[in-house]
Design a protein around this motif. Structure first.
Motif, short mmCIF file in Angstrom:
data_model
loop_
_atom_site.label_atom_id
_atom_site.label_comp_id
_atom_site.label_asym_id
_atom_site.label_seq_id
_atom_site.Cartn_x
_atom_site.Cartn_y
_atom_site.Cartn_z
N ASP A 48 3.96 -16.54 -55.32
CA ASP A 48 3.33 -17.61 -56.20
C ASP A 48 4.40 -19.05 -56.20
N ASN A 49 5.45 -18.79 -55.90
CA ASN A 49 6.55 -20.11 -55.99
C ASN A 49 6.25 -20.69 -54.32
N GLY A 50 5.73 -20.09 -53.67
CA GLY A 50 5.34 -20.79 -52.28
C GLY A 50 5.96 -19.88 -51.11
N ARG A 51 5.18 -19.41 -50.11
CA ARG A 51 5.69 -19.03 -48.85
C ARG A 51 4.60 -19.02 -48.02
N TRP A 52 5.13 -18.72 -46.86
CA TRP A 52 4.08 -18.40 -45.47
C TRP A 52 4.29 -17.04 -44.75
N LEU A 53 3.62 -15.96 -44.87
CA LEU A 53 3.70 -14.84 -44.60
C LEU A 53 3.00 -14.53 -43.29
N ILE A 54 3.49 -14.13 -42.32
CA ILE A 54 2.73 -13.54 -41.09
C ILE A 54 3.40 -12.35 -40.69
N ALA A 55 2.71 -11.19 -41.08
CA ALA A 55 3.23 -9.84 -40.77
C ALA A 55 1.92 -8.84 -40.63
N PRO A 56 2.27 -7.61 -39.97
CA PRO A 56 1.40 -6.53 -39.75
C PRO A 56 0.69 -6.02 -40.99
N LYS A 57 -0.59 -5.96 -40.82
CA LYS A 57 -1.36 -5.41 -42.46
C LYS A 57 -0.92 -4.29 -42.78
N GLU A 75 12.93 -14.86 -33.03
CA GLU A 75 12.07 -13.73 -32.69
C GLU A 75 12.03 -12.69 -33.47
N THR A 76 11.01 -12.21 -34.01
CA THR A 76 10.96 -10.69 -34.84
C THR A 76 9.92 -10.11 -34.36
N GLU A 77 10.25 -8.90 -33.67
CA GLU A 77 9.52 -7.92 -33.20
C GLU A 77 8.98 -6.99 -34.18
N PHE A 78 7.75 -6.57 -34.25
CA PHE A 78 7.04 -5.62 -35.26
C PHE A 78 6.49 -4.63 -34.38
N GLN A 79 7.01 -3.32 -34.66
CA GLN A 79 6.45 -1.98 -33.91
C GLN A 79 5.63 -1.44 -34.94
N THR A 80 4.43 -1.27 -34.62
CA THR A 80 3.39 -0.44 -35.56
C THR A 80 2.77 0.84 -34.73
N GLU A 81 1.81 1.37 -35.38
CA GLU A 81 1.54 2.71 -34.89
C GLU A 81 0.50 2.37 -33.64
N THR A 82 -0.01 1.04 -33.82
CA THR A 82 -1.04 0.85 -32.88
C THR A 82 -0.48 -0.16 -31.65
N GLY A 105 1.20 -10.83 -28.39
CA GLY A 105 1.17 -9.26 -28.40
C GLY A 105 1.96 -8.73 -26.98
N ARG A 106 2.64 -7.90 -27.47
CA ARG A 106 3.54 -7.01 -26.45
C ARG A 106 2.75 -5.92 -25.71
N SER A 107 2.23 -5.19 -26.85
CA SER A 107 1.49 -3.87 -26.18
C SER A 107 0.48 -3.46 -27.25
N GLY A 108 -0.60 -2.74 -26.77
CA GLY A 108 -1.71 -2.25 -27.94
C GLY A 108 -2.30 -3.42 -28.31
N ARG A 109 -2.49 -3.08 -29.87
CA ARG A 109 -3.10 -4.06 -30.82
C ARG A 109 -2.49 -3.95 -32.07
N VAL A 110 -2.38 -5.03 -32.70
CA VAL A 110 -1.60 -5.46 -34.06
C VAL A 110 -2.56 -6.04 -34.99
N VAL A 111 -2.97 -5.70 -36.04
CA VAL A 111 -3.52 -6.29 -36.95
C VAL A 111 -2.63 -7.00 -37.95
N ARG A 168 -3.58 -8.81 -29.45
CA ARG A 168 -3.51 -7.56 -28.36
C ARG A 168 -2.81 -7.93 -27.38
N SER A 169 -2.32 -6.76 -26.65
CA SER A 169 -1.35 -7.15 -25.51
C SER A 169 -1.80 -8.37 -24.75
N GLU A 170 -0.80 -9.31 -24.21
CA GLU A 170 -0.76 -10.35 -23.72
C GLU A 170 -1.34 -11.54 -24.19
#
Length: 184
Positions: A48-57, A75-82, A105-111, A168-170
Motif C-alpha cells: 500500500d506504500n507503492g510498488r510495481w509487481l510483475i511476477a508469475p501468478k 534480467e530476472t528469470e522465473f521457472q514455473t511448472e508450465t 517468454g522462453r519456454s512453455g507458457r507462464v501466467v 508464451r515461448s517467443e
C-alpha cells in the motif's frame, strides 16, 4: 512482506535508482531524482506504500537474476511448472526519466500477475488519475509533477491496477513505459 535487502537489485539512470526484488516487485523508487520523495515505498511498509509487481501468478520453482554485462539492465528469470519467462528491467539514461519493464517468454507458457500501486511522498499521498488519449496521468495533488503510463494495451486505468496476462515461448511484452514529466 518486505524482502531482505540482499534480495534486491538496483537499476538506475544516473539521476535516480529503483530497487527490484527477487519476487519481481519494484519496492523503492524516488522520482525523478535521488533526492525526490519516493513514489514506490513498499520497502518501508507494505504494498500500500507503492510498488510495481510483475511476477508469475503461482509461486515459481526457481528464480535466477543477472545483469547484462557492463550495464544496469537487470534480467530476472522465473521457472514455473508450465514454462520459463524473463522480466527485463532498466532505466534509460536519456533526458527525462524512463522505467522500462519487458517480459519475454522462453519456454512453455507462464501466467503473470501485475500490480501497480503509485503512492507519492513515501506512501502518504494517493494520486489522482486523469485519462488522456496518449496515456494515463497521475499527479501527486500538485501541478508540478505528473506521471505518464504509455501502452497500446488498456493497462493503467486506476491508481492501484491489478491484472493477469499469459506469456508464451517467443512472446515479448513491453509492459508500459513509465515516466515522470516535471514542469517548473
Amino acid at each position: 512482506m518486505t524482502l531482505r535487502i540482499e534480495d534486491y537489485a538496483m537499476i538506475g539512470d544516473c539521476k535516480t535508482a529503483a530497487l527490484v526484488g527477487r519476487d519481481g516487485s519494484i519496492d523503492w523508487l524516488c522520482w525523478p531524482r535521488f533526492d525526490s520523495a519516493a513514489c514506490f515505498a513498499a520497502l518501508l511498509g507494505t504494498a500500500d506504500n507503492g510498488r510495481w509487481l510483475i511476477a508469475p501468478k503461482h509461486p515459481p520453482l526457481g528464480v535466477r537474476r543477472r545483469y547484462h554485462p557492463g550495464t544496469l539492465v537487470l534480467e530476472t528469470e522465473f521457472q514455473t511448472e508450465t514454462g520459463c519467462a524473463v522480466v527485463i528491467d532498466f532505466m534509460s539514461p536519456a533526458d527525462g526519466a524512463d522505467l522500462v519493464r519487458i517480459v519475454i517468454g522462453r519456454s512453455g507458457r507462464v501466467v503473470f500477475r501485475t500490480e501497480l500501486v503509485v503512492r507519492f511522498n513515501y506512501g502518504a499521498t494517493v494520486p489522482w488519475v486523469n485519462r488522456l488519449d496518449a496515456g494515463t496521468v497521475c499527479s501527486p495533488r500538485r501541478p508540478s509533477s505528473t506521471m505518464r503510463f504509455f501502452s497500446s494495451a488498456e493497462y493503467c486505468l486506476r491508481v492501484a491496477r491489478r491484472m493477469s496476462f499469459t506469456i508464451r515461448s517467443e512472446d515479448i511484452l513491453g509492459v508500459p513505459d513509465f515516466w515522470l514529466i516535471s514542469t517548473p
